[in-house]
Design a protein around this motif. Structure first.
Motif, PDB file in Angstrom:
ATOM      1  N   ASP A 114       6.234  -5.978   2.838  1.00 29.15           N
ATOM      2  CA  ASP A 114       6.312  -4.481   2.844  1.00 29.15           C
ATOM      3  C   ASP A 114       7.705  -3.897   2.437  1.00 29.15           C
ATOM      4  O   ASP A 114       7.839  -2.582   2.068  1.00 29.15           O
ATOM      5  CB  ASP A 114       5.957  -3.739   4.292  1.00 29.15           C
ATOM      6  N   ARG A 115       8.661  -4.524   2.527  1.00 28.19           N
ATOM      7  CA  ARG A 115      10.137  -3.963   2.286  1.00 28.19           C
ATOM      8  C   ARG A 115      10.266  -3.886   0.804  1.00 28.19           C
ATOM      9  O   ARG A 115      11.058  -3.332   0.303  1.00 28.19           O
ATOM     10  CB  ARG A 115      11.070  -5.066   2.903  1.00 28.19           C
ATOM     11  N   LEU A 116       9.123  -4.468  -0.026  1.00 28.68           N
ATOM     12  CA  LEU A 116       9.136  -4.312  -1.491  1.00 28.68           C
ATOM     13  C   LEU A 116       8.921  -3.058  -1.923  1.00 28.68           C
ATOM     14  O   LEU A 116       9.195  -2.681  -3.065  1.00 28.68           O
ATOM     15  CB  LEU A 116       8.161  -5.405  -2.256  1.00 28.68           C
ATOM     16  N   ALA A 117       8.318  -2.044  -1.158  1.00 30.06           N
ATOM     17  CA  ALA A 117       8.106  -0.766  -1.480  1.00 30.06           C
ATOM     18  C   ALA A 117       9.135  -0.001  -1.878  1.00 30.06           C
ATOM     19  O   ALA A 117      10.229  -0.040  -1.347  1.00 30.06           O
ATOM     20  CB  ALA A 117       7.232  -0.115  -0.188  1.00 30.06           C
ATOM     21  N   ASN A 118       9.256   0.629  -3.006  1.00 33.04           N
ATOM     22  CA  ASN A 118      10.237   1.308  -3.404  1.00 33.04           C
ATOM     23  C   ASN A 118      10.245   2.888  -3.312  1.00 33.04           C
ATOM     24  O   ASN A 118       9.189   3.509  -2.834  1.00 33.04           O
ATOM     25  CB  ASN A 118      10.493   0.940  -4.932  1.00 33.04           C
ATOM     26  N   GLU A 119      11.163   3.714  -3.980  1.00 27.19           N
ATOM     27  CA  GLU A 119      11.227   5.046  -3.627  1.00 27.19           C
ATOM     28  C   GLU A 119      10.116   5.701  -4.512  1.00 27.19           C
ATOM     29  O   GLU A 119       9.796   6.887  -4.368  1.00 27.19           O
ATOM     30  CB  GLU A 119      12.517   5.676  -3.895  1.00 27.19           C
ATOM     31  N   ARG A 120       9.658   4.964  -5.710  1.00 26.06           N
ATOM     32  CA  ARG A 120       8.681   5.506  -6.456  1.00 26.06           C
ATOM     33  C   ARG A 120       7.272   5.619  -5.757  1.00 26.06           C
ATOM     34  O   ARG A 120       6.118   6.057  -6.240  1.00 26.06           O
ATOM     35  CB  ARG A 120       8.475   4.774  -7.592  1.00 26.06           C
ATOM     36  N   GLY A 121       7.105   5.123  -4.658  1.00 24.54           N
ATOM     37  CA  GLY A 121       5.736   4.979  -3.789  1.00 24.54           C
ATOM     38  C   GLY A 121       4.955   3.942  -4.261  1.00 24.54           C
ATOM     39  O   GLY A 121       3.603   3.921  -3.911  1.00 24.54           O
ATOM     40  N   ILE A 122       5.289   2.946  -4.859  1.00 26.56           N
ATOM     41  CA  ILE A 122       4.677   1.691  -5.277  1.00 26.56           C
ATOM     42  C   ILE A 122       4.518   0.839  -4.010  1.00 26.56           C
ATOM     43  O   ILE A 122       5.672   0.348  -3.602  1.00 26.56           O
ATOM     44  CB  ILE A 122       5.192   1.295  -6.413  1.00 26.56           C
ATOM     45  N   GLU A 123       3.317   0.472  -3.578  1.00 23.21           N
ATOM     46  CA  GLU A 123       3.252  -0.337  -2.352  1.00 23.21           C
ATOM     47  C   GLU A 123       2.876  -2.017  -3.001  1.00 23.21           C
ATOM     48  O   GLU A 123       2.122  -1.978  -3.859  1.00 23.21           O
ATOM     49  CB  GLU A 123       2.199   0.250  -1.617  1.00 23.21           C
ATOM     50  N   PRO A 124       3.345  -3.004  -2.354  1.00 17.56           N
ATOM     51  CA  PRO A 124       2.865  -4.338  -2.629  1.00 17.56           C
ATOM     52  C   PRO A 124       1.634  -4.397  -2.028  1.00 17.56           C
ATOM     53  O   PRO A 124       1.111  -3.784  -1.031  1.00 17.56           O
ATOM     54  CB  PRO A 124       4.270  -5.039  -1.940  1.00 17.56           C
ATOM     55  N   ALA A 125       1.094  -5.714  -2.209  1.00 18.90           N
ATOM     56  CA  ALA A 125      -0.310  -5.850  -1.705  1.00 18.90           C
ATOM     57  C   ALA A 125      -0.073  -7.271  -1.002  1.00 18.90           C
ATOM     58  O   ALA A 125       0.332  -8.574  -1.554  1.00 18.90           O
ATOM     59  CB  ALA A 125      -0.995  -6.327  -2.669  1.00 18.90           C
ATOM     60  N   PHE A 126      -0.570  -7.430   0.254  1.00 19.21           N
ATOM     61  CA  PHE A 126      -0.272  -8.647   0.983  1.00 19.21           C
ATOM     62  C   PHE A 126      -1.570  -9.102   1.481  1.00 19.21           C
ATOM     63  O   PHE A 126      -2.473  -8.309   2.072  1.00 19.21           O
ATOM     64  CB  PHE A 126       0.627  -8.249   2.401  1.00 19.21           C
ATOM     65  N   THR A 127      -1.984 -10.365   1.208  1.00 20.52           N
ATOM     66  CA  THR A 127      -3.110 -11.133   1.858  1.00 20.52           C
ATOM     67  C   THR A 127      -2.586 -12.458   2.512  1.00 20.52           C
ATOM     68  O   THR A 127      -1.685 -13.070   2.343  1.00 20.52           O
ATOM     69  CB  THR A 127      -4.022 -11.350   0.673  1.00 20.52           C
ATOM     70  N   GLY A 128      -3.246 -12.536   3.446  1.00 19.14           N
ATOM     71  CA  GLY A 128      -3.292 -13.761   4.428  1.00 19.14           C
ATOM     72  C   GLY A 128      -4.644 -14.448   4.666  1.00 19.14           C
ATOM     73  O   GLY A 128      -5.590 -13.704   5.178  1.00 19.14           O
ATOM     74  N   THR A 129      -4.645 -15.835   4.586  1.00 21.28           N
ATOM     75  CA  THR A 129      -5.602 -16.559   4.889  1.00 21.28           C
ATOM     76  C   THR A 129      -5.320 -17.818   5.427  1.00 21.28           C
ATOM     77  O   THR A 129      -4.546 -18.522   5.243  1.00 21.28           O
ATOM     78  CB  THR A 129      -6.418 -17.000   3.582  1.00 21.28           C
TER      79      THR A 129
END
Length: 283
Positions: A114-129
């Motif tokens: 989640d810390r990869l999100a920047n000020e431009r509002g681009i969110e990362p995608a996290f998946t866990g299995t």
């Protein structure tokens, strides 16, 4: 036949002897002339050409006079400055920075992603299995038909073990190249892999200069290189090799002393010794 006529007749052997004598005299004369010219050329400018020729063949210890000893006077010696070829860091008296304990961030894999999100509002995608997880982040730069972009991929095991961190820099739009490079460095900072400031600076300098390299620093194998099929695309691959040693457990012997790994250990495991009290002198 008179005797004087017989004396003027030269046999073939006499002719060859006279020819050899004339050639020998001419050769000696030519050698003397050439030697004189060479001596004149080598002797001009206080023998500078001669000294240069001797040093070219590495014979200065045999054909040049020894330098005069320095004029030393007792009580008047001065410290000579160090030679210019010494590296500055070798002559530096102190450390570049003080050694300090730095608290490592205790983050789960999803929190780190989640810390990869920047000020431009681009969110990362996290998946866990099961016990595996993956984090993806993608950002575009520029408004051209083929924009520049930054792609981040991190994979690991639960709960917070990072196995691989990959950044793909596509510098397809020249005006946006610096923005992509700065965004890649900022993404590394936000992701928060434990690194010293020197390692982060080293990594940032290599990325900004777009210099291909492969290094092993602080238990990280880092590789930065451009793609063979497209010179405008670069890949940064970071593979951590973190190992932890429990209190009282001796670390395993590394196979190569030159590549001794660093083992994170809690400060509480360090053996601290108090300063013994000094006996008071009787008065």
């Amino acid at each position: 036949m008179p005797e004087e006529d017989k004396a003027n007749i030269l046999t073939p052997i006499d002719r060859r002897r006279r020819q050899r004598t004339a050639a020998l005299v001419f050769g000696l004369f030519l050698a003397l002339v050439l030697a004189g010219l060479a001596t004149t050329v080598l002797a001009v400018n206080n023998g500078r050409n001669y000294q240069r020729l001797v040093r070219e063949f590495g014979l200065e210890n045999y054909l040049l006079p020894a330098p005069p000893p320095p004029d030393l006077r007792i009580g008047r010696q001065k410290a000579q400055p160090p030679a210019g070829h010494y590296p500055p860091w070798l002559l530096r008296a102190g450390l570049e920075r003080s050694a300090v304990f730095e608290r490592a961030l205790s983050l789960s894999a999803e929190e780190r992603c989640d810390r990869l999100a920047n000020e431009r509002g681009i969110e990362p995608a996290f998946t866990g299995t099961d016990d595996e997880w993956e984090c993806l982040f993608f950002e575009e730069f520029g408004t051209t038909a083929e924009p520049a972009s930054l792609f981040v991929q991190a994979r690991g095991k639960e709960p917070d073990v990072v196995r691989i961190l990959r950044l793909k820099l596509s510098l397809l739009d020249p005006p946006a190249e610096r923005s992509v490079l700065d965004a890649a460095i900022a993404a590394l900072q936000r992701f928060g892999l434990p690194m010293t400031p020197e390692t982060r600076t080293y990594l940032a300098d290599k990325i900004l200069a777009r210099t291909d390299f492969t290094s092993i620093v602080e238990n990280y194998r880092m590789t930065f290189s451009r793609e063979m099929t497209d010179a405008r695309r670069y890949n940064l691959l970071i593979q951590p090799d973190l190992q932890t040693v429990a209190c009282g457990e001796p670390p395993p012997t590394p196979p190569d002393r030159g590549n001794t790994p660093t083992y994170p250990m809690p400060v509480g495991c360090l053996a601290l010794r108090g300063i013994p009290a000094q006996p008071q002198s009787a008065t």
